[in-house]
Design a protein around this motif. Structure first.
Motif, PDB file in Angstrom:
ATOM      1  N   UNK A   1       0.859  -1.189   0.000  1.00 57.10           N
ATOM      2  CA  UNK A   1       0.000   0.000   0.000  1.00 57.10           C
ATOM      3  C   UNK A   1       0.889   1.230   0.000  1.00 57.10           C
ATOM      4  N   UNK A   2       1.214   1.819  -1.156  1.00 56.35           N
ATOM      5  CA  UNK A   2       2.159   2.928  -1.198  1.00 56.35           C
ATOM      6  C   UNK A   2       1.729   4.064  -0.280  1.00 56.35           C
ATOM      7  N   UNK A   3       2.710   4.630   0.420  1.00 58.02           N
ATOM      8  CA  UNK A   3       2.439   5.764   1.324  1.00 58.02           C
ATOM      9  C   UNK A   3       2.072   5.331   2.722  1.00 58.02           C
ATOM     10  N   UNK A   4       1.768   4.049   2.924  1.00 61.85           N
ATOM     11  CA  UNK A   4       1.418   3.622   4.287  1.00 61.85           C
ATOM     12  C   UNK A   4       2.695   3.429   5.104  1.00 61.85           C
ATOM     13  N   UNK A   5       2.547   3.576   6.413  1.00 61.87           N
ATOM     14  CA  UNK A   5       3.724   3.469   7.288  1.00 61.87           C
ATOM     15  C   UNK A   5       3.448   2.491   8.411  1.00 61.87           C
ATOM     16  N   UNK A   6       4.530   2.087   9.088  1.00 65.01           N
ATOM     17  CA  UNK A   6       4.375   1.098  10.157  1.00 65.01           C
ATOM     18  C   UNK A   6       3.909   1.793  11.445  1.00 65.01           C
ATOM     19  N   UNK A   7       4.515   2.894  11.735  1.00 63.14           N
ATOM     20  CA  UNK A   7       4.095   3.702  12.895  1.00 63.14           C
ATOM     21  C   UNK A   7       4.709   5.074  12.736  1.00 63.14           C
ATOM     22  N   UNK A   8       4.308   5.992  13.594  1.00 60.01           N
ATOM     23  CA  UNK A   8       5.005   7.275  13.583  1.00 60.01           C
ATOM     24  C   UNK A   8       5.286   7.730  15.010  1.00 60.01           C
ATOM     25  N   UNK A   9       6.442   8.377  15.120  1.00 63.07           N
ATOM     26  CA  UNK A   9       6.794   9.001  16.383  1.00 63.07           C
ATOM     27  C   UNK A   9       6.360  10.446  16.340  1.00 63.07           C
ATOM     28  N   UNK A  10       5.707  10.908  17.396  1.00 57.69           N
ATOM     29  CA  UNK A  10       5.278  12.303  17.461  1.00 57.69           C
ATOM     30  C   UNK A  10       5.901  12.926  18.694  1.00 57.69           C
ATOM     31  N   UNK A  11       6.519  14.082  18.493  1.00 61.45           N
ATOM     32  CA  UNK A  11       7.051  14.780  19.664  1.00 61.45           C
ATOM     33  C   UNK A  11       6.146  15.960  19.969  1.00 61.45           C
ATOM     34  N   UNK A  12       5.618  15.986  21.182  1.00 61.02           N
ATOM     35  CA  UNK A  12       4.735  17.067  21.601  1.00 61.02           C
ATOM     36  C   UNK A  12       5.516  18.353  21.773  1.00 61.02           C
ATOM     37  N   UNK A  13       4.778  19.474  21.740  1.00 64.05           N
ATOM     38  CA  UNK A  13       5.434  20.779  21.859  1.00 64.05           C
ATOM     39  C   UNK A  13       5.988  20.964  23.268  1.00 64.05           C
ATOM     40  N   UNK A  14       5.275  20.440  24.254  1.00 61.84           N
ATOM     41  CA  UNK A  14       5.762  20.570  25.625  1.00 61.84           C
ATOM     42  C   UNK A  14       5.173  19.455  26.480  1.00 61.84           C
ATOM     43  N   UNK A  15       5.752  19.242  27.658  1.00 60.54           N
ATOM     44  CA  UNK A  15       5.301  18.178  28.557  1.00 60.54           C
ATOM     45  C   UNK A  15       3.859  18.435  29.006  1.00 60.54           C
ATOM     46  N   UNK A  16       3.502  19.723  29.152  1.00 63.28           N
ATOM     47  CA  UNK A  16       2.163  20.062  29.640  1.00 63.28           C
ATOM     48  C   UNK A  16       1.085  19.750  28.609  1.00 63.28           C
ATOM     49  N   UNK A  17       1.489  19.829  27.310  1.00 63.66           N
ATOM     50  CA  UNK A  17       0.475  19.701  26.261  1.00 63.66           C
ATOM     51  C   UNK A  17       0.344  18.291  25.705  1.00 63.66           C
ATOM     52  N   UNK A  18       0.917  17.305  26.439  1.00 59.51           N
ATOM     53  CA  UNK A  18       0.892  15.937  25.925  1.00 59.51           C
ATOM     54  C   UNK A  18      -0.530  15.403  25.811  1.00 59.51           C
ATOM     55  N   UNK A  19      -1.339  15.695  26.816  1.00 53.59           N
ATOM     56  CA  UNK A  19      -2.729  15.216  26.790  1.00 53.59           C
ATOM     57  C   UNK A  19      -3.509  15.866  25.640  1.00 53.59           C
ATOM     58  N   UNK A  20      -3.258  17.187  25.485  1.00 53.13           N
ATOM     59  CA  UNK A  20      -3.913  17.931  24.396  1.00 53.13           C
ATOM     60  C   UNK A  20      -3.496  17.353  23.052  1.00 53.13           C
TER      61      UNK A  20
END
Lengths: 252, 407
Positions: free
Chosen positions: B220-239
């Protein structure tokens, strides 16, 4: 009241008034049994006296000695030592009196085991707050006086009875007390050594004016004293001067 | 009597009873050694976990595809390919997100001269190295334009680099991956195991486009296994978690009431659990070791009580020649404290030695801090005072006449 106090201080080293001592024990049934040992003792001993307290075992002479030495407290009556009411003193003040004003000589010598003769003699100085090195120097001086310089580094169990008692006497003398209390000091010694020890006491009394109170049940030991006090069942029965016997001794 | 004189008396008394002193001290030695050893193991575990967490990168979210259900039949996460590179790019636009790194992966055979090596291959974007907190040993990461052009460049993990190149410098050399030449542009710094125990240094990284088109291929071209996301700050992780979920539901057109076809995991939360577990472990280990210290303390109290009884006559003599209560109290208290402090020091050395031995034998990280040494010392003195006081008090409160008469 204050007038009495000044009278005491000028008159005598030791003043006992109506002194009583009793012990309370619980028997096997939990009931308290009170044994009275001393009954209303009145006694005055002046500075420079040499007194022998005599009596059979159970007469209360050792108990009296313990009270005189501030090791025990009377049940009632008062004890004035150098004009101070002993009953009013704290345990620290009593410890200080035992350290500075009284020297003890015991029948069983009561030297500290596994400690050299030198350190035994020096210990009262340590309790008086003097440094170890100065105490030892002074103790060596005292041992030299009693002829035990060579035994300074010996422990009590390496010394003969007479030597041990000399060490004990050196220890009693080291703080220059005004009073020596000797409880059967010759009780564990042979007669020759006993005489040596008694002559030492006699000399201390004569030359340095140290008051000596001696407890004994032997007449020939008591003969060294200038004053004899007999105790019987907690009462003073005889209190007399001993001039005759001393004279006899001087011809000896 | 001054303190140094009392100190001398106490030392003399201890020396007179060497065997007893030694045995009593042994309780203290074992107690303190156990406390030091346990604390250092606990501290080591915490340090190790903290290092691993720091290496992992901060404020990380993991988005994996899957958790779909078809006709009431649920699939596990990662079982389908519903996440795409475009999803990753869209998420990167969110205000609560700093950057994203899409990942595809597979296994490949690498060749360099006569050597070959089988390892994991990760196709990703340059952000990956930043988000995952990777540092370069040498060279650089591949660039955005190399991703766009699907260039044949590769970044090697430290173990892979070592296996293929040995002591040779890999950057600038060419390795063959499934028989295509790739230019080595960088080598990563070693990172060690991840929290889950996987070795993170045996792998290679290529641009995600290159991986998809030239190596692993993609059903399936363009599909990925997973992605890592880095939040802007520790406080905004839930958001960030909420916004990602909303955005992906919208992009994947999931109607209300239907399950997500992806899962968002907060890696920081996992790290927190691990940190907490390590903390609890240290406390439990320390508590168990403290029990032996307590037992040692009781042993000291016991011996001191025996000693006071045995030396009643000595106490009487000392009182008769002028020792006051404070002098007697201090002497016996000092004896107890000297046993404790000497035992504590020996125990400390044995504890440190033991910790070193454990670190050698069990290959564990052991951390000994100055605070721990201070704590052990403080603890042993406190035990000495606490358990020495009662016997000393008993000795001091004896009546001189009774003590003298004692046989």
């Amino acid at each position: 009241m204050s007038s009495i106090q000044t009278t005491h201080s000028t008159q005598s080293l030791i003043q006992l008034e109506q002194l009583c001592k009793s012990y309370s024990l619980q028997d096997v049934h939990g009931q308290t049994i009170t044994t009275q040992v001393l009954y209303h003792i009145n006694l005055a001993i002046h500075q420079g006296e040499f007194v022998a307290i005599m009596g059979h075992s159970g007469s209360g002479k050792s108990t009296l000695m313990n009270i005189l030495g501030c090791l025990d407290t009377p049940t009632s009556g008062s004890y004035w030592l150098s004009g101070k009411n002993v009953a009013a003193l704290s345990s620290n003040e009593l410890a200080q009196i035992r350290n500075r004003n009284i020297g003890f000589v015991f029948q069983g010598f009561n030297l500290l085991k596994r400690m050299t003769a030198l350190d035994n003699v020096a210990t009262p100085l340590l309790y008086a707050g003097i440094s170890r090195s100065r105490s030892r120097k002074q103790a060596l001086e005292f041992l030299r006086h009693t002829g035990l310089e060579d035994f300074a580094m010996h422990q009590p169990n390496q010394l003969s009875g007479g030597q041990q008692q000399r060490v004990a006497i050196s220890r009693a003398l080291i703080n220059h007390p005004s009073l020596i209390l000797a409880d059967e000091p010759t009780g564990n010694l042979d007669s020759q050594t006993s005489n040596d020890i008694m002559q030492l006491f006699e000399k201390l009394n004569r030359d340095q004016g140290i008051t000596i109170v001696l407890v004994t049940h032997e007449d020939d030991i008591a003969a060294y004293a200038k004053r004899l006090i007999h105790l019987k069942d907690g009462h003073v029965t005889i209190d007399k001067n001993n001039t005759g016997v001393t004279a006899l001794h001087e011809t000896f | 009597m001054n303190l140094s004189a009392i100190f001398g008396e106490a030392l003399r008394a201890l020396r007179q009873n060497r065997l007893r002193t030694g045995l009593t001290m042994l309780g203290m030695i074992i107690g303190v050694a156990a406390v030091v050893l346990m604390l250092s193991i606990g501290q080591g575990a915490r340090t190790k976990i903290n290092e691993t967490i720091a290496a992992m990168g901060s404020n990380l979210l993991l988005v994996v595809p899957g958790a779909t259900s078809s006709g009431g039949f649920s699939f596990g996460s990662g079982s389908v390919r519903t996440l795409t590179i475009n999803d990753a790019n869209a998420i990167a636009e969110l205000s609560s997100v700093r950057s994203t790194a899409p990942v595809t992966s597979g296994t490949v055979q690498l060749n360099y001269t006569t050597k070959n090596w089988n390892t994991l291959i990760t196709g990703t974007t340059p952000e990956y190295f930043d988000v995952g907190n990777w540092a370069m040993e040498s060279g650089t990461a591949f660039t955005e334009s190399e991703v766009r052009s699907a260039a044949r460049v590769v970044v090697l993990g430290s173990i892979t680099a070592k296996s293929l190149f040995g002591d040779e410098e890999p950057v600038g050399k060419t390795v063959r991956i499934t028989n295509r030449p790739f230019l080595v542009v960088g080598v990563l710094m070693a990172k060690g195991q991840s929290l889950t125990g996987r070795d993170q240094d045996d792998n290679v990284f290529v641009p995600i486009s290159t991986s998809e088109r030239q190596i692993t291929g993609n059903q399936f071209p363009g599909s990925i296994r997973y992605m890592l996301v880095q939040g802007a700050s520790a406080e905004e992780m839930d958001l960030a978690e909420i916004e990602i979920t909303q955005l992906l539901r919208q992009r994947h057109r999931i109607p209300n009431g239907k399950d997500n076809d992806f899962t968002v995991r907060n890696l920081t939360a996992i790290a927190d659990v691990a940190t907490d577990a390590a903390k609890v472990m240290s406390i439990v280990l320390g508590a168990i070791a403290s029990v032996s210290l307590l037992v040692g303390g009781i042993g000291i109290m016991n011996i001191m009580l025996v000693s006071v009884t045995e030396r009643t006559r000595e106490i009487g003599i000392r009182m008769a020649i002028g020792a006051n209560q404070r002098a007697i109290l201090t002497q016996f208290l000092l004896e107890a404290m000297m046993i404790c402090i000497m035992g504590g020091l020996i125990g400390l050395l044995i504890g440190i030695g033991g910790a070193w031995l454990v670190s050698q034998v069990a290959d564990m990280l052991i951390v000994i801090t100055l605070g721990m040494i201070g704590l052990a010392f403080l603890f042993s003195s406190a035990v000495g005072i606490f358990f020495g006081f009662y016997p000393a008090q008993k000795a001091a409160s004896l009546k001189p006449v009774d003590a003298l008469r004692y046989e």
